[in-house]
Design a protein around this motif. Structure first.
Motif, short mmCIF file in Angstrom:
data_model
loop_
_atom_site.label_atom_id
_atom_site.label_comp_id
_atom_site.label_asym_id
_atom_site.label_seq_id
_atom_site.Cartn_x
_atom_site.Cartn_y
_atom_site.Cartn_z
N HIS A 255 0.84 -1.20 0.00
CA HIS A 255 0.00 0.00 0.00
C HIS A 255 0.88 1.25 0.00
CE1 HIS A 255 -3.84 2.06 0.74
NE2 HIS A 255 -3.11 2.92 1.46
N GLU A 256 0.82 2.01 -1.08
CA GLU A 256 1.53 3.28 -1.18
C GLU A 256 3.01 3.16 -0.79
OE1 GLU A 256 -0.46 6.76 0.34
OE2 GLU A 256 -2.43 5.86 0.09
N SER A 257 3.72 2.25 -1.48
CA SER A 257 5.17 2.06 -1.31
C SER A 257 5.57 1.59 0.09
CB SER A 257 5.94 3.35 -1.65
OG SER A 257 5.72 3.71 -2.99
N ARG A 258 4.68 0.91 0.74
CA ARG A 258 5.00 0.29 2.03
C ARG A 258 4.28 -1.06 2.09
NH1 ARG A 258 3.10 4.92 2.47
NH2 ARG A 258 4.45 5.89 4.02
N ILE A 259 4.80 -1.95 2.91
CA ILE A 259 4.19 -3.27 3.08
C ILE A 259 3.53 -3.31 4.44
CG2 ILE A 259 4.66 -5.75 3.27
CD1 ILE A 259 7.06 -5.23 1.34
N LEU A 260 2.29 -3.80 4.48
CA LEU A 260 1.51 -3.84 5.72
C LEU A 260 1.26 -5.29 6.13
CD1 LEU A 260 -1.22 -1.16 4.85
CD2 LEU A 260 1.07 -0.78 5.80
N VAL A 261 1.62 -5.60 7.36
CA VAL A 261 1.22 -6.89 7.96
C VAL A 261 0.01 -6.58 8.82
CG1 VAL A 261 1.93 -8.83 9.38
CG2 VAL A 261 3.62 -7.66 7.95
N ASN A 262 -1.15 -7.00 8.37
CA ASN A 262 -2.41 -6.52 8.92
C ASN A 262 -2.94 -7.36 10.08
OD1 ASN A 262 -2.98 -4.31 6.89
ND2 ASN A 262 -2.82 -6.07 5.51
N ASP A 263 -3.57 -6.66 11.02
CA ASP A 263 -4.34 -7.30 12.11
C ASP A 263 -3.48 -8.27 12.91
OD1 ASP A 263 -6.80 -6.00 11.31
OD2 ASP A 263 -6.84 -7.42 9.64
N ILE A 264 -2.41 -7.78 13.46
CA ILE A 264 -1.59 -8.65 14.30
C ILE A 264 -2.10 -8.59 15.74
CG2 ILE A 264 0.37 -8.03 12.83
CD1 ILE A 264 1.63 -6.99 15.59
N VAL A 265 -1.72 -9.59 16.50
CA VAL A 265 -2.04 -9.62 17.94
C VAL A 265 -0.92 -8.88 18.66
CG1 VAL A 265 -2.43 -11.11 19.94
CG2 VAL A 265 -3.24 -11.82 17.67
N ILE A 266 -1.27 -7.88 19.44
CA ILE A 266 -0.28 -7.02 20.07
C ILE A 266 0.69 -7.82 20.94
CG2 ILE A 266 -1.84 -6.48 21.97
CD1 ILE A 266 0.91 -4.21 20.48
N ASN A 267 0.21 -8.89 21.57
CA ASN A 267 1.07 -9.70 22.44
C ASN A 267 2.13 -10.48 21.66
OD1 ASN A 267 -0.29 -8.84 24.71
ND2 ASN A 267 -1.67 -10.60 24.76
#
Length: 395
Positions: free
Chosen positions: A49-61
């Motif tokens: 997305h817009e010259s960046r890679i997103l790892v979506n919806d991770i678990v904060i822990n």
């Protein structure tokens, strides 16, 4: 009641962005490598997305596990844990509260970057407005030069992102985007670092290790396997060729004057590596040579050793100081393995006064006295092959 924050990891890259028409190939390979590194960790998707890679919806822990895995991925400039929100000031304020939570910090700054230029506010507007809000809400001063907490805002078209813990990567190119090379690896400090530097350039690196068992113990073999388990964290998989050099060394020591022993040991290492490389379609060799570090690494001796190679020999450490190499070995976690006790197949037989400025006419004349074909072919037949692969970061 405010909604639970949506966490994702934002990954930036640098050199890949300069690849022009080939950029998509490198981006897709980087995404595929990331997917393999974090396949065992919970997330919904990996998107571009817009010259960046997103790892979506991770678990904060799971952030620490993601951090450990992503730190090994070649091609990453940096990555940061962020909260996703709407691209408006009020949403950014709310997300800032969620982000900061109970963090303990003395001062802060806001660092906003506006990708979508049609937003009704600029990056400087976001810096000032969100900064004033955080200052009043948490009673903390702004420090633009040396902030205890640096809050990053990424202002995009469809949504915005806010985070604070930015982790630097190794940059370079995605692993396995180039052709194959064969690294002559010992269990010392230098050659693992040289191999790492080539992995960072996208070279598909496999390895050949020469040993003198049973004249010396198998510790160097054991140490090399440990090192390859570390390097496999970056490349994901590799092959190791274990070559028994002792019979060739014994013949050299029988015929060749002792001050030339190490030069001839290394010439035959290069010959064997060439044979393995040409048979398996490697296009170059890699060594850990650093100019002048030891007797075999003077320019004259490097010439004498390299003379037998049909393939180019890449020496990524040739101009580095030993301190630089040690520092990198510590960073990539091979140093502690490399300093474990072991007997090297060359250093074990080093004479008191090795030649430092070999002359090619002498080397060529001595080489003709070696009748070694039968022993050489037997050595090639006795090479063992082992496979290594990425084992993941266990939770």
């Amino acid at each position: 009641m405010s909604k639970s924050p949506i966490y994702l990891i934002v990954i930036h890259y640098s050199e890949i962005a300069l690849k022009g028409n080939n950029r998509k190939f490198f981006e897709n390979l980087l995404i595929n490598n990331i997917r393999k590194h974090i396949s065992h960790l919970k997330h919904s998707s990996i998107t571009h997305h817009e010259s960046r890679i997103l790892v979506n919806d991770i678990v904060i822990n799971d952030w620490e596990f993601f951090k450990n895995c992503l730190s090994n991925v070649m091609g990453l400039k940096n990555f940061i844990l962020m909260i996703k929100c709407k691209s408006d000031i009020e949403a950014l304020k709310s997300a800032a509260v969620q982000l900061i939570g109970k963090k303990n910090f003395k001062n802060f700054r806001i660092t906003a970057r506006r990708n979508y230029k049609k937003l009704t506010f600029t990056s400087q507007d976001a810096n000032i407005i969100v900064g004033e809000f955080v200052q009043k809400k948490f009673k903390k001063p702004v420090n633009l030069n040396h902030p205890d907490l640096n809050i990053h805002l990424e202002l995009l078209k469809d949504f915005s992102l806010i985070g604070s813990e930015k982790i630097n990567g190794f940059s370079g190119l995605p692993a396995n985007c180039q052709e194959k090379a064969l690294s002559l690896i010992s269990s010392g400090i230098d050659s693992p670092v040289a191999s790492f530097e080539m992995i960072k350039r996208g070279v598909i690196v496999d390895y050949i290790h020469f040993h003198s068992y049973p004249a010396i113990n198998k510790q160097s073999i054991s140490n090399v396997k440990k090192i390859l388990n570390v390097l496999s964290n970056h490349q994901l998989k590799s092959t190791l060729y274990l070559a028994p050099l002792l019979s060739i060394q014994e013949k050299i020591m029988e015929i060749i004057p002792d001050k030339y022993w190490v030069i001839f040991f290394r010439r035959y290492m290069i010959k064997i590596a060439n044979d393995i490389a040409l048979k398996n379609r490697y296009v170059a060799l890699i060594t850990g040579d650093s100019i002048g570090q030891v007797a075999s690494q003077t320019l004259s001796n490097i010439r004498a050793i390299s003379d037998v190679s049909d393939l180019p020999i890449i020496r990524p450490l040739s101009g580095l100081n030993k301190e630089d190499i040690v520092n990198k070995a510590e960073i990539i976690s091979t140093y502690n393995i490399s300093i474990e006790p072991y007997e090297d197949c060359c250093s074990f037989f080093v004479p008191p006064h090795p030649e430092t400025k070999a002359k090619m006419d002498i080397i060529n004349r001595l080489d003709k006295t070696l009748k070694i074909d039968e022993i050489y072919n037997k050595t090639l037949k006795n090479i063992e092959i082992q496979k290594f692969k990425y084992r993941g970061e266990s939770k």
